[in-house]
Write an enzyme that holds these catalytic residues in place. Structure first.
Site, PDB file in Angstrom:
ATOM      1  N   GLU A 233      -1.629   5.596  -6.608  1.00  0.00           N
ATOM      2  CA  GLU A 233      -1.190   5.753  -5.209  1.00  0.00           C
ATOM      3  C   GLU A 233       0.275   5.340  -5.187  1.00  0.00           C
ATOM      4  OE1 GLU A 233      -3.192   6.996  -3.099  1.00  0.00           O
ATOM      5  OE2 GLU A 233      -5.217   6.508  -3.737  1.00  0.00           O
ATOM      6  N   CYS A 267       4.457   3.339   2.312  1.00  0.00           N
ATOM      7  CA  CYS A 267       4.522   4.557   1.492  1.00  0.00           C
ATOM      8  C   CYS A 267       4.514   5.803   2.358  1.00  0.00           C
ATOM      9  CB  CYS A 267       3.353   4.581   0.520  1.00  0.00           C
ATOM     10  SG  CYS A 267       1.783   4.276   1.350  1.00  0.00           S
TER      11      CYS A 267
HETATM   12  P1  NAD Z   1       5.744  -1.915  -7.902  1.00  0.00           P
HETATM   13  O1  NAD Z   1       5.519  -0.662  -8.676  1.00  0.00           O
HETATM   14  O2  NAD Z   1       6.993  -2.657  -8.145  1.00  0.00           O
HETATM   15  O3  NAD Z   1       4.560  -2.959  -8.134  1.00  0.00           O
HETATM   16  C1  NAD Z   1       3.227  -2.660  -7.821  1.00  0.00           C
HETATM   17  C2  NAD Z   1       2.312  -3.524  -8.675  1.00  0.00           C
HETATM   18  O4  NAD Z   1       2.446  -3.144 -10.045  1.00  0.00           O
HETATM   19  C3  NAD Z   1       2.629  -5.022  -8.628  1.00  0.00           C
HETATM   20  O5  NAD Z   1       1.414  -5.740  -8.610  1.00  0.00           O
HETATM   21  C4  NAD Z   1       3.385  -5.248  -9.918  1.00  0.00           C
HETATM   22  O6  NAD Z   1       3.297  -6.577 -10.378  1.00  0.00           O
HETATM   23  C5  NAD Z   1       2.640  -4.299 -10.848  1.00  0.00           C
HETATM   24  N1  NAD Z   1       3.352  -3.885 -12.063  1.00  0.00           N
HETATM   25  C6  NAD Z   1       4.689  -3.798 -12.267  1.00  0.00           C
HETATM   26  N2  NAD Z   1       4.934  -3.364 -13.527  1.00  0.00           N
HETATM   27  C7  NAD Z   1       3.721  -3.165 -14.112  1.00  0.00           C
HETATM   28  C8  NAD Z   1       3.304  -2.708 -15.398  1.00  0.00           C
HETATM   29  N3  NAD Z   1       4.180  -2.357 -16.356  1.00  0.00           N
HETATM   30  N4  NAD Z   1       1.976  -2.621 -15.650  1.00  0.00           N
HETATM   31  C9  NAD Z   1       1.075  -2.944 -14.698  1.00  0.00           C
HETATM   32  N5  NAD Z   1       1.411  -3.390 -13.481  1.00  0.00           N
HETATM   33  C10 NAD Z   1       2.717  -3.489 -13.180  1.00  0.00           C
HETATM   34  O7  NAD Z   1       5.584  -1.497  -6.350  1.00  0.00           O
HETATM   35  P2  NAD Z   1       5.861  -2.395  -5.055  1.00  0.00           P
HETATM   36  O8  NAD Z   1       7.337  -2.623  -4.945  1.00  0.00           O
HETATM   37  O9  NAD Z   1       4.944  -3.557  -5.014  1.00  0.00           O
HETATM   38  O10 NAD Z   1       5.386  -1.398  -3.897  1.00  0.00           O
HETATM   39  C11 NAD Z   1       6.249  -0.463  -3.309  1.00  0.00           C
HETATM   40  C12 NAD Z   1       5.937   0.933  -3.796  1.00  0.00           C
HETATM   41  O11 NAD Z   1       4.549   1.196  -3.643  1.00  0.00           O
HETATM   42  C13 NAD Z   1       6.649   2.004  -2.984  1.00  0.00           C
HETATM   43  O12 NAD Z   1       7.139   3.007  -3.849  1.00  0.00           O
HETATM   44  C14 NAD Z   1       5.541   2.551  -2.094  1.00  0.00           C
HETATM   45  O13 NAD Z   1       5.763   3.874  -1.647  1.00  0.00           O
HETATM   46  C15 NAD Z   1       4.344   2.436  -2.993  1.00  0.00           C
HETATM   47  N6  NAD Z   1       3.077   2.380  -2.229  1.00  0.00           N
HETATM   48  C16 NAD Z   1       2.240   3.464  -2.266  1.00  0.00           C
HETATM   49  C17 NAD Z   1       1.063   3.463  -1.515  1.00  0.00           C
HETATM   50  C18 NAD Z   1       0.126   4.655  -1.497  1.00  0.00           C
HETATM   51  O14 NAD Z   1      -0.987   4.512  -0.992  1.00  0.00           O
HETATM   52  N7  NAD Z   1       0.512   5.801  -2.023  1.00  0.00           N
HETATM   53  C19 NAD Z   1       0.750   2.347  -0.746  1.00  0.00           C
HETATM   54  C20 NAD Z   1       1.619   1.251  -0.750  1.00  0.00           C
HETATM   55  C21 NAD Z   1       2.779   1.283  -1.502  1.00  0.00           C
END
Ligand code: NAD
Length: 498
Positions: A233, A267
């Site tokens: 997502e 998002c």
């Molecule tokens: P992010 O990608 O920085 O982090 C998300 C999660 O992934 C965190 O828990 C982080 O610790 C973890 N993570 C980071 N690197 C990783 C790796 N290499 N392996 C496994 N896990 C890892 O995202 P964010 O800044 O927390 O959230 C914002 C983003 O999320 C925006 O782009 C937003 O559009 C998206 N988002 C999408 C939805 C949806 O339903 N499509 C919903 C909410 C947010």
């Protein structure tokens, strides 16, 4: 220790212990044992146990809303409506519908093969241990719903919240510990994605990831090593298209809420606003006036509309994207800078006029309170502009002609299209949630969400007493069999397809 900072006041509000990487194997082992016990319990019994989370949450509505507010920077009222209520509502829906969606076995028709007394049934089985990796922006409702669907389907869960929202993660763990489910069925781990990410994926049977597109792609690449299923997502750049016959006053308020709720860190936020030339000037003028009226402050103060962003890096990143937009020729109508009156990470509600759909500011996700506005004069043209984007999460079409709105919706390449609404469909537990293109793969919520955390098991039962026709030996008798097969195959020709 991982420290949690209130992004509005910059105060330290708590800390949790980091999970050592070398503990993950043991955590997964325990999760696997718990899952085996859990999967043996009937679906309705699982549902009776899981629904108890709503009772636990109901005693802490204000406490949880305040915790989310303090850790993410959004007003507590918004945290309640979009997160706490969302969890209660969706859990209730899943409780009521899981047995219909996943229960029982379905016999399918096998055509010719049934004449040989062959029968097939299909049922849905849990996948095993599901790893849920959550984002910071909706730290309660997003992972909670994914965990509930995974558990109801018979899986166990290892959950990693964002390092920015460890206290909300801890709260989720606490809620599941208060209900009567096997120990270790839900285990929460704390730490950065760079440290924990790879082993989390390697040990899991399924990963449900919510976060940025860049991280999502990394997770899918890692999952390829073990062929671990991933649901992603990811990011968005949702468009709102307003035709001249729409309810303009409602659309203006929708646009304001759709971009500035959660300080634009959504998002599905309205990020691109396409206004028909007939209403362009009026709409924009009103929207700017109404945006000026928004109150931005520490979100626990009364009547605050827009809170803080999560941290300095995100704020700086948003500001840089806005500056680059100006360099490209975009024009700021309001906002465009950090709020100078507040010491927390507050970015002013910002509206920017763009003049070309190809501009970077129109194309790329800016995860903050920034709206980009463009003019259009023709339906086909605006559909092309909406679709000319790497993301495909949600979009909205505004018109009083619902048939026309539906036709336009069918042409737009996003996972959800709303006619006369914005953003809110994540709240609908019954409908699929997910995106196209760089917004991700897989679906959560509803029937497809349950299918996403289960696998079909096909059981084929044979009651035929004789050897099958197609078995060896391939002798002279076999020629006769082949002739019979040819006759049957000929009967399958459809001369006038309906
Ligand atoms: P992010 O990608 O920085 O982090 C998300 C999660 O992934 C965190 O828990 C982080 O610790 C973890 N993570 C980071 N690197 C990783 C790796 N290499 N392996 C496994 N896990 C890892 O995202 P964010 O800044 O927390 O959230 C914002 C983003 O999320 C925006 O782009 C937003 O559009 C998206 N988002 C999408 C939805 C949806 O339903 N499509 C919903 C909410 C947010």
């Amino acid at each position: 220790m991982i420290k949690s900072i209130n992004p509005a006041t910059l105060e330290l509000i708590g800390e949790v212990e980091e999970t050592p990487v070398d503990k993950l194997e043991e955590i997964y082992k325990k999760a696997r044992e718990a899952q085996k016990k859990w999967a043996k319990i009937s679906i309705s019994e699982r549902a009776q146990k899981i629904i108890k989370v709503n009772e636990v949450i109901s005693t802490q509505f204000d406490e949880i809303s305040l915790l989310i507010s303090n850790e993410v920077g959004k007003p507590p009222a918004e945290a309640f409506v979009s997160e706490v209520y969302g969890v209660a509502d969706s859990t209730f829906y899943y409780y009521n519908n899981v047995a219909d969606i996943l229960g029982g076995e379905k016999e399918v028709s096998l055509g010719f093969y049934e004449s040989l007394d062959k029968h097939s049934i299909i049922m849905r089985k849990p996948i095993g241990v599901v790893c849920v990796i959550g984002p910071y922006n909706y730290p309660f409702t997003i992972p909670f719903q994914q965990i509930v669907q995974s558990l109801l389907a018979g899986n166990s869960v290892v959950f990693k919240p964002s390092s920015e929202t460890v206290l909300v993660g801890q709260k989720i763990q606490e809620i599941f510990e208060k209900i009567d489910i096997p120990k270790d069925l839900v285990q929460t781990v704390f730490g950065s994605g760079s440290k924990l990410g790879n082993p989390l994926i390697d040990f899991a049977d399924k990963v449900i990831f919510t976060g940025s597109t860049a991280t999502g792609k990394r997770i899918m690449q890692r999952g390829a090593n073990t062929l671990t299923e991933v649901s992603l997502e990811l990011g968005g750049k949702s468009a709102m298209v307003v035709f001249p016959d729409a309810n303009i006053e409602r659309a203006i308020l929708a646009a304001r809420w759709g971009v500035f709720t959660n300080a634009g860190q959504v998002c599905a936020s309205v990020k691109r606003l396409y206004l028909h030339e007939e209403i362009y000037d009026y709409f924009l003028e009103r929207l700017v006036i109404l945006t000026k009226e928004l109150k931005q402050d520490i979100p626990t103060k009364p009547n605050v509309d827009v809170g803080a962003m999560i941290n300095k890096e995100q704020l700086d990143w948003v500001h840089k994207a806005v500056q680059e937009g100006i360099d490209e020729g975009a024009k700021i109508l309001i906002g465009g800078k950090r709020n100078p009156n507040l010491k927390g990470y507050f970015y002013e509600p910002t509206i920017i006029e763009a003049n070309d759909n190809k501009m970077k500011i129109v194309q790329e996700e800016i995860f903050g309170p920034v709206l980009v506005v463009l003019k259009f004069d023709d339906t086909e043209n605006v559909i092309n502009m909406v679709n000319d984007n790497q993301y495909g999460l949600t979009s909205s079409v505004w018109t009083n002609n619902i048939d026309f709105g539906k036709k336009v919706a069918e042409e737009i390449d996003t996972g959800s299209v709303m006619v006369n609404e914005v953003v809110y469909t994540f709240a609908l537990a019954a409908t699929p949630w997910g995106g196209t293109k760089n917004s991700g793969i897989g679906r959560s919520h509803g029937k497809l969400g349950f299918y996403d955390v289960t696998r079909p098991l096909h059981i084929n039962i044979d009651k035929y007493k004789e050897p099958d026709l197609w078995w060896m030996p391939y002798d002279e008798d076999y020629d006769e069999i082949i002739e019979n097969f040819k006759n049957i195959a000929s009967s399958l020709v459809v001369k006038n397809p309906k």
